[in-house]
Scaffold this active site. Sequence first.
Site, mmCIF file in Angstrom:
data_model
loop_
_atom_site.group_PDB
_atom_site.id
_atom_site.type_symbol
_atom_site.label_atom_id
_atom_site.label_comp_id
_atom_site.label_asym_id
_atom_site.label_seq_id
_atom_site.Cartn_x
_atom_site.Cartn_y
_atom_site.Cartn_z
ATOM 1 N N ASP A 13 20.794 26.209 0.748
ATOM 2 C CA ASP A 13 19.731 25.305 0.289
ATOM 3 C C ASP A 13 18.404 26.049 0.398
ATOM 4 O O ASP A 13 18.321 27.112 1.030
ATOM 5 C CB ASP A 13 19.693 24.034 1.150
ATOM 6 C CG ASP A 13 18.591 23.069 0.708
ATOM 7 O OD1 ASP A 13 18.528 22.761 -0.494
ATOM 8 O OD2 ASP A 13 17.784 22.643 1.551
ATOM 9 N N SER A 14 17.361 25.444 -0.190
ATOM 10 C CA SER A 14 16.030 26.044 -0.095
ATOM 11 C C SER A 14 15.445 25.907 1.310
ATOM 12 O O SER A 14 14.453 26.556 1.611
ATOM 13 C CB SER A 14 15.091 25.363 -1.090
ATOM 14 O OG SER A 14 14.943 24.000 -0.753
ATOM 15 N N TYR A 45 11.859 24.834 -3.944
ATOM 16 C CA TYR A 45 12.393 25.357 -5.196
ATOM 17 C C TYR A 45 11.999 24.456 -6.377
ATOM 18 O O TYR A 45 11.969 24.906 -7.519
ATOM 19 C CB TYR A 45 13.925 25.395 -5.134
ATOM 20 C CG TYR A 45 14.528 26.575 -4.394
ATOM 21 C CD1 TYR A 45 13.737 27.491 -3.693
ATOM 22 C CD2 TYR A 45 15.916 26.754 -4.405
ATOM 23 C CE1 TYR A 45 14.322 28.559 -3.028
ATOM 24 C CE2 TYR A 45 16.498 27.834 -3.744
ATOM 25 C CZ TYR A 45 15.710 28.722 -3.052
ATOM 26 O OH TYR A 45 16.292 29.781 -2.403
ATOM 27 N N GLY A 46 11.764 23.162 -6.079
ATOM 28 C CA GLY A 46 11.561 22.157 -7.130
ATOM 29 C C GLY A 46 10.570 22.534 -8.226
ATOM 30 O O GLY A 46 10.842 22.341 -9.407
ATOM 31 N N CYS A 76 22.078 21.890 -2.692
ATOM 32 C CA CYS A 76 20.725 21.792 -3.213
ATOM 33 C C CYS A 76 20.858 21.343 -4.677
ATOM 34 O O CYS A 76 21.560 21.994 -5.456
ATOM 35 C CB CYS A 76 20.081 23.181 -3.132
ATOM 36 S SG CYS A 76 18.498 23.324 -3.948
ATOM 37 N N ASN A 77 20.230 20.238 -4.997
ATOM 38 C CA ASN A 77 20.350 19.723 -6.373
ATOM 39 C C ASN A 77 19.676 20.645 -7.376
ATOM 40 O O ASN A 77 20.192 20.888 -8.466
ATOM 41 C CB ASN A 77 19.710 18.335 -6.464
ATOM 42 C CG ASN A 77 20.522 17.286 -5.746
ATOM 43 O OD1 ASN A 77 21.291 16.570 -6.356
ATOM 44 N ND2 ASN A 77 20.371 17.200 -4.441
ATOM 45 N N THR A 78 18.491 21.154 -6.999
ATOM 46 C CA THR A 78 17.755 22.036 -7.905
ATOM 47 C C THR A 78 18.591 23.292 -8.172
ATOM 48 O O THR A 78 18.709 23.749 -9.310
ATOM 49 C CB THR A 78 16.393 22.411 -7.278
ATOM 50 O OG1 THR A 78 15.843 21.250 -6.637
ATOM 51 C CG2 THR A 78 15.427 22.920 -8.311
ATOM 52 N N GLU A 155 10.095 19.437 5.275
ATOM 53 C CA GLU A 155 9.895 20.797 5.812
ATOM 54 C C GLU A 155 8.859 20.782 6.937
ATOM 55 O O GLU A 155 8.920 21.590 7.858
ATOM 56 C CB GLU A 155 9.471 21.760 4.694
ATOM 57 C CG GLU A 155 10.589 22.079 3.694
ATOM 58 C CD GLU A 155 11.735 22.906 4.269
ATOM 59 O OE1 GLU A 155 11.480 23.937 4.919
ATOM 60 O OE2 GLU A 155 12.919 22.524 4.053
ATOM 61 N N CYS A 187 18.195 14.825 -4.169
ATOM 62 C CA CYS A 187 17.665 16.035 -3.522
ATOM 63 C C CYS A 187 18.173 15.970 -2.093
ATOM 64 O O CYS A 187 18.061 14.912 -1.446
ATOM 65 C CB CYS A 187 16.137 16.031 -3.530
ATOM 66 S SG CYS A 187 15.415 17.350 -2.515
ATOM 67 N N THR A 188 18.756 17.056 -1.614
ATOM 68 C CA THR A 188 19.395 16.983 -0.295
ATOM 69 C C THR A 188 18.379 16.848 0.840
ATOM 70 O O THR A 188 18.758 16.518 1.963
ATOM 71 C CB THR A 188 20.300 18.208 -0.059
ATOM 72 O OG1 THR A 188 19.544 19.402 -0.331
ATOM 73 C CG2 THR A 188 21.519 18.164 -0.952
ATOM 74 N N HIS A 189 17.107 17.097 0.564
ATOM 75 C CA HIS A 189 16.089 16.841 1.593
ATOM 76 C C HIS A 189 15.885 15.335 1.824
ATOM 77 O O HIS A 189 15.492 14.913 2.906
ATOM 78 C CB HIS A 189 14.734 17.435 1.183
ATOM 79 C CG HIS A 189 14.587 18.908 1.453
ATOM 80 N ND1 HIS A 189 15.269 19.854 0.738
ATOM 81 C CD2 HIS A 189 13.821 19.581 2.349
ATOM 82 C CE1 HIS A 189 14.929 21.065 1.185
ATOM 83 N NE2 HIS A 189 14.050 20.923 2.158
HETATM 84 N N1 DGL Z 1 16.971 20.355 -1.278
HETATM 85 C C1 DGL Z 1 16.823 20.833 -2.590
HETATM 86 C C2 DGL Z 1 17.358 19.897 -3.626
HETATM 87 O O1 DGL Z 1 18.327 19.240 -3.347
HETATM 88 C C3 DGL Z 1 15.583 21.570 -2.977
HETATM 89 C C4 DGL Z 1 14.266 21.015 -2.647
HETATM 90 C C5 DGL Z 1 13.188 22.004 -3.016
HETATM 91 O O2 DGL Z 1 13.225 23.127 -2.493
HETATM 92 O O3 DGL Z 1 12.313 21.669 -3.821
HETATM 93 O O4 DGL Z 1 16.905 19.840 -4.734
#
Ligand code: DGL
Length: 286
Positions: A13-14, A45-46, A76-78, A155, A187-189
Amino acid sequence: MNVMKDLPIGFIDSGYGGLTVVKQSLKQLPNESIIYLGDNARCPYGPRSMEEVKDYIWQLTRFLLKKGIKMLVIACNTGTAAALEEIRQTLDIPVVGVIHPGSRAAIERTENNHIGVIGTQGTIASNLYERVMKDKADYLQVTSVACPSFVQLVEDHQLNSPLAWQQVRESLSAFDQTGIDTLVMGCTHYPHLKPLIQAVMGQGVTLIDSGVETLNEVSMLLDYFGLSRSAKDAQIQPPSQHFYTTGDAKQFAQFVTAWLEQAEPSIGQCQIEGDEILEVSHRNAE
Ligand code: DGL
């Protein structure tokens, strides 16, 4: 004997987001070893281009492949939107993303066929959730909203602060009057903010945590490929958990301790050199 079986499952993941998926792994698959790499140094990453995210996801993948893994979870979805197809076609181990499992669960749970999706700018712009869901069931109505501030809250460990409440309220007001009954945390966050999201949306809206759904798929695929470890295997060789970050290893350790209730997690400090990720030191390695 299947020697692959004893290798860990790799998660990338990011940053801290994929730990919501790991939490499910520890619950649903306690006999499995895990290895995790968070690219906190380059999070989020978004807002990045899909090409850049794809490059980064490949770098994280190569790091874990060198360590040895039996399955890769792009937690990570992105990253899933940017790289799942290419990585899946290239590697000879199973590769799992987080978008399809979350989509399937939303289709199953909605009763009024109106689903909301929240994610990073990259994930929402890719439109992948909507495409996957409508490919399966084109009668669905899908409303997608980017919530760019949520990743930074996580974060920064702001999981219940006044700022977190304010930003969650503001972003989710986009769903006022839409009538959605199911919301995918794409988004996994975001599951780190689940209590706030649920409180703001109300109990009438079902939240989908793609981490939970993804682990159902991981568990099924491990069985299908004969790669699952049993309780007996775990007695002979206890499962291990190793975490790596390109960010600050000490802060990462604190997050792991709080989120996964691990007193002294094993954390590797990584550095980015060109397009390679290298391990430079390790805390609490066995
Ligand atoms: N946790 C990630 C996701 O699921 C990335 C979030 C990010 O870095 O912007 O998209």
